[in-house]
Design an enzyme around this catalytic site. Structure first.
Site, PDB file in Angstrom:
ATOM      1  N   LYS A  31      -4.185  33.767 -20.380  1.00 40.87           N
ATOM      2  CA  LYS A  31      -3.179  32.752 -20.182  1.00 40.87           C
ATOM      3  C   LYS A  31      -3.536  31.817 -19.024  1.00 40.87           C
ATOM      4  O   LYS A  31      -2.993  30.728 -18.911  1.00 40.87           O
ATOM      5  CB  LYS A  31      -1.821  33.422 -19.864  1.00 40.87           C
ATOM      6  CG  LYS A  31      -1.377  34.395 -20.911  1.00 40.87           C
ATOM      7  CD  LYS A  31      -0.181  35.198 -20.363  1.00 40.87           C
ATOM      8  CE  LYS A  31       0.135  36.365 -21.283  1.00 40.87           C
ATOM      9  NZ  LYS A  31       1.049  37.315 -20.622  1.00 40.87           N
ATOM     10  N   GLY A  32      -4.427  32.258 -18.161  1.00 43.30           N
ATOM     11  CA  GLY A  32      -4.656  31.565 -16.892  1.00 43.30           C
ATOM     12  C   GLY A  32      -5.116  30.126 -17.013  1.00 43.30           C
ATOM     13  O   GLY A  32      -4.842  29.309 -16.141  1.00 43.30           O
ATOM     14  N   ASP A  85      -9.673  29.439 -15.865  1.00 44.74           N
ATOM     15  CA  ASP A  85      -8.980  29.237 -14.593  1.00 44.74           C
ATOM     16  C   ASP A  85      -9.871  29.568 -13.404  1.00 44.74           C
ATOM     17  O   ASP A  85      -9.944  28.826 -12.442  1.00 44.74           O
ATOM     18  CB  ASP A  85      -7.679  30.052 -14.539  1.00 44.74           C
ATOM     19  CG  ASP A  85      -7.877  31.536 -14.855  1.00 44.74           C
ATOM     20  OD1 ASP A  85      -8.989  31.933 -15.270  1.00 44.74           O
ATOM     21  OD2 ASP A  85      -6.912  32.303 -14.706  1.00 44.74           O
ATOM     22  N   ASP A 108     -14.770  34.960 -11.188  1.00 38.92           N
ATOM     23  CA  ASP A 108     -14.779  35.854 -10.031  1.00 38.92           C
ATOM     24  C   ASP A 108     -16.064  36.695 -10.086  1.00 38.92           C
ATOM     25  O   ASP A 108     -17.131  36.225  -9.672  1.00 38.92           O
ATOM     26  CB  ASP A 108     -13.492  36.686 -10.114  1.00 38.92           C
ATOM     27  CG  ASP A 108     -13.250  37.583  -8.924  1.00 38.92           C
ATOM     28  OD1 ASP A 108     -13.664  37.250  -7.814  1.00 38.92           O
ATOM     29  OD2 ASP A 108     -12.621  38.643  -9.102  1.00 38.92           O
ATOM     30  N   PHE A 165      -7.562  36.374  -2.967  1.00 38.72           N
ATOM     31  CA  PHE A 165      -6.832  36.398  -4.233  1.00 38.72           C
ATOM     32  C   PHE A 165      -5.847  35.235  -4.262  1.00 38.72           C
ATOM     33  O   PHE A 165      -4.995  35.090  -3.390  1.00 38.72           O
ATOM     34  CB  PHE A 165      -6.089  37.725  -4.422  1.00 38.72           C
ATOM     35  CG  PHE A 165      -5.578  37.870  -5.824  1.00 38.72           C
ATOM     36  CD1 PHE A 165      -6.407  38.355  -6.829  1.00 38.72           C
ATOM     37  CD2 PHE A 165      -4.283  37.479  -6.149  1.00 38.72           C
ATOM     38  CE1 PHE A 165      -5.944  38.459  -8.137  1.00 38.72           C
ATOM     39  CE2 PHE A 165      -3.830  37.581  -7.458  1.00 38.72           C
ATOM     40  CZ  PHE A 165      -4.658  38.071  -8.447  1.00 38.72           C
ATOM     41  N   VAL A 166      -5.995  34.400  -5.283  1.00 35.24           N
ATOM     42  CA  VAL A 166      -5.180  33.191  -5.370  1.00 35.24           C
ATOM     43  C   VAL A 166      -4.254  33.222  -6.581  1.00 35.24           C
ATOM     44  O   VAL A 166      -4.497  33.945  -7.551  1.00 35.24           O
ATOM     45  CB  VAL A 166      -6.072  31.929  -5.423  1.00 35.24           C
ATOM     46  CG1 VAL A 166      -6.813  31.736  -4.109  1.00 35.24           C
ATOM     47  CG2 VAL A 166      -7.056  31.995  -6.591  1.00 35.24           C
ATOM     48  N   ASP A 190      -2.036  34.019 -12.133  1.00 31.99           N
ATOM     49  CA  ASP A 190      -0.893  34.890 -11.909  1.00 31.99           C
ATOM     50  C   ASP A 190      -1.153  35.954 -10.857  1.00 31.99           C
ATOM     51  O   ASP A 190      -2.301  36.278 -10.541  1.00 31.99           O
ATOM     52  CB  ASP A 190      -0.533  35.613 -13.199  1.00 31.99           C
ATOM     53  CG  ASP A 190      -1.592  36.663 -13.572  1.00 31.99           C
ATOM     54  OD1 ASP A 190      -2.768  36.281 -13.760  1.00 31.99           O
ATOM     55  OD2 ASP A 190      -1.246  37.856 -13.638  1.00 31.99           O
TER      56      ASP A 190
HETATM   57  P1  IMP Z   1     -14.060  38.032 -13.561  1.00 35.17           P
HETATM   58  O1  IMP Z   1     -14.270  38.703 -14.884  1.00 35.17           O
HETATM   59  O2  IMP Z   1     -14.191  39.008 -12.418  1.00 35.17           O
HETATM   60  O3  IMP Z   1     -14.884  36.799 -13.366  1.00 35.17           O
HETATM   61  O4  IMP Z   1     -12.541  37.652 -13.496  1.00 35.17           O
HETATM   62  C1  IMP Z   1     -12.024  36.630 -14.198  1.00 35.17           C
HETATM   63  C2  IMP Z   1     -10.541  36.813 -14.414  1.00 35.17           C
HETATM   64  O5  IMP Z   1      -9.931  37.633 -13.395  1.00 35.17           O
HETATM   65  C3  IMP Z   1      -9.877  35.483 -14.330  1.00 35.17           C
HETATM   66  O6  IMP Z   1      -9.861  34.832 -15.583  1.00 35.17           O
HETATM   67  C4  IMP Z   1      -8.501  35.836 -13.837  1.00 35.17           C
HETATM   68  O7  IMP Z   1      -7.679  36.185 -14.922  1.00 35.17           O
HETATM   69  C5  IMP Z   1      -8.719  37.051 -12.977  1.00 35.17           C
HETATM   70  N1  IMP Z   1      -8.842  36.681 -11.561  1.00 35.17           N
HETATM   71  C6  IMP Z   1      -9.944  36.744 -10.791  1.00 35.17           C
HETATM   72  N2  IMP Z   1      -9.697  36.349  -9.536  1.00 35.17           N
HETATM   73  C7  IMP Z   1      -8.398  36.004  -9.519  1.00 35.17           C
HETATM   74  C8  IMP Z   1      -7.535  35.488  -8.481  1.00 35.17           C
HETATM   75  O8  IMP Z   1      -7.908  35.261  -7.316  1.00 35.17           O
HETATM   76  N3  IMP Z   1      -6.248  35.250  -8.859  1.00 35.17           N
HETATM   77  C9  IMP Z   1      -5.782  35.475 -10.122  1.00 35.17           C
HETATM   78  N4  IMP Z   1      -6.548  35.944 -11.106  1.00 35.17           N
HETATM   79  C10 IMP Z   1      -7.839  36.217 -10.801  1.00 35.17           C
HETATM   80 MG    MG Z   2      -8.451  34.049 -16.826  1.00 35.17          MG
END
Ligand code: IMP
Ligand code: MG
Length: 186
Positions: free
Chosen positions: A47-48, A105, A108, A157-158, A164
């Site tokens: 949803k982000g 969105d 990470d 964390f944002v 969300d």
């Molecule tokens: P990754 O797989 O670790 O790159 O994480 C990606 C997903 O984790 C994003 O699409 C978000 O849904 C969630 N995420 C990562 N960091 C944050 C944050 O700081 N705030 C909110 N959601 C996050």
């Molecule tokens: Mg996401």
């Protein structure tokens, strides 16, 4: 039951409304130029990515379609993705031979986008690129190519502007840093 106000949740604003708007305009111009004459499909990861998508698409001056995928990550902490992704809702469109731009969105660890890129690549699009509003380079575990980046941000964390915390606060018009708390972040 107490009433939660924005100040209870947000430590400080990281990217304000004005900066978001300005950057989305710039990204819209770049994407419009790069995809001139292409068969562009914006794929929004729910949803982000929803708030970013709706603002970004209105800055595009070229014809395009939008489509959606819903995913959820298994396990991990509340503020950390596990990288094991489950498809909750797949695309409606057939993307074979088309120019796909994944709209996210935040990147990470990179695990989510890495998984999605592999899955979508198997469907043989003409091109497959990534546009992410936010990027946390210091958190990267998997090396993923990012073609358009709104903002590089520090390891915090944002939330807000689609992002969300526990499924809430996506409606905030800015990107803010989550206040203190006892939450764990890997
Ligand atoms: P990754 O797989 O670790 O790159 O994480 C990606 C997903 O984790 C994003 O699409 C978000 O849904 C969630 N995420 C990562 N960091 C944050 C944050 O700081 N705030 C909110 N959601 C996050
Ligand atoms: Mg996401």
């Amino acid at each position: 039951m107490g009433v939660t106000v924005v100040h209870d949740i947000i430590d400080h604003i990281l990217v304000d409304q004005h900066a978001l708007r300005q950057r989305v305009v710039e990204l819209g111009q770049a994407i419009s130029a790069d995809y001139q004459g292409k068969d562009l499909v914006l794929v929004c990861v729910l949803k982000g990515g929803i708030v970013f998508l709706t603002d970004l698409m209105r800055q595009l001056t070229i014809p395009h379609e939008i489509d959606f995928m819903a995913i959820s990550s298994y396990g991990g902490q509340r503020t950390e993705s596990s990288g094991v992704v489950r498809i909750m809702m797949d695309l409606h469109a057939n993307i074979a031979g088309r120019d796909v731009l994944l709209v996210e969105d935040i990147v990470d660890s990179g695990r989510t986008i890495d998984y999605l890129l592999r899955m979508l690549q198997a469907r043989e699009p003409a091109s497959l690129r990534v546009c992410t509003l936010l990027n946390k380079p210091s958190r990267r575990v998997v090396d993923v190519p990012l073609d358009y980046i709104g903002f590089d941000i520090p390891d915090e964390f944002v939330l807000g502007y689609g992002l969300d915390f526990d499924e809430k606060h996506r409606n905030l018009g800015f990107v803010g840093v989550l206040r203190q708390m006892d939450h764990v972040q890997g």
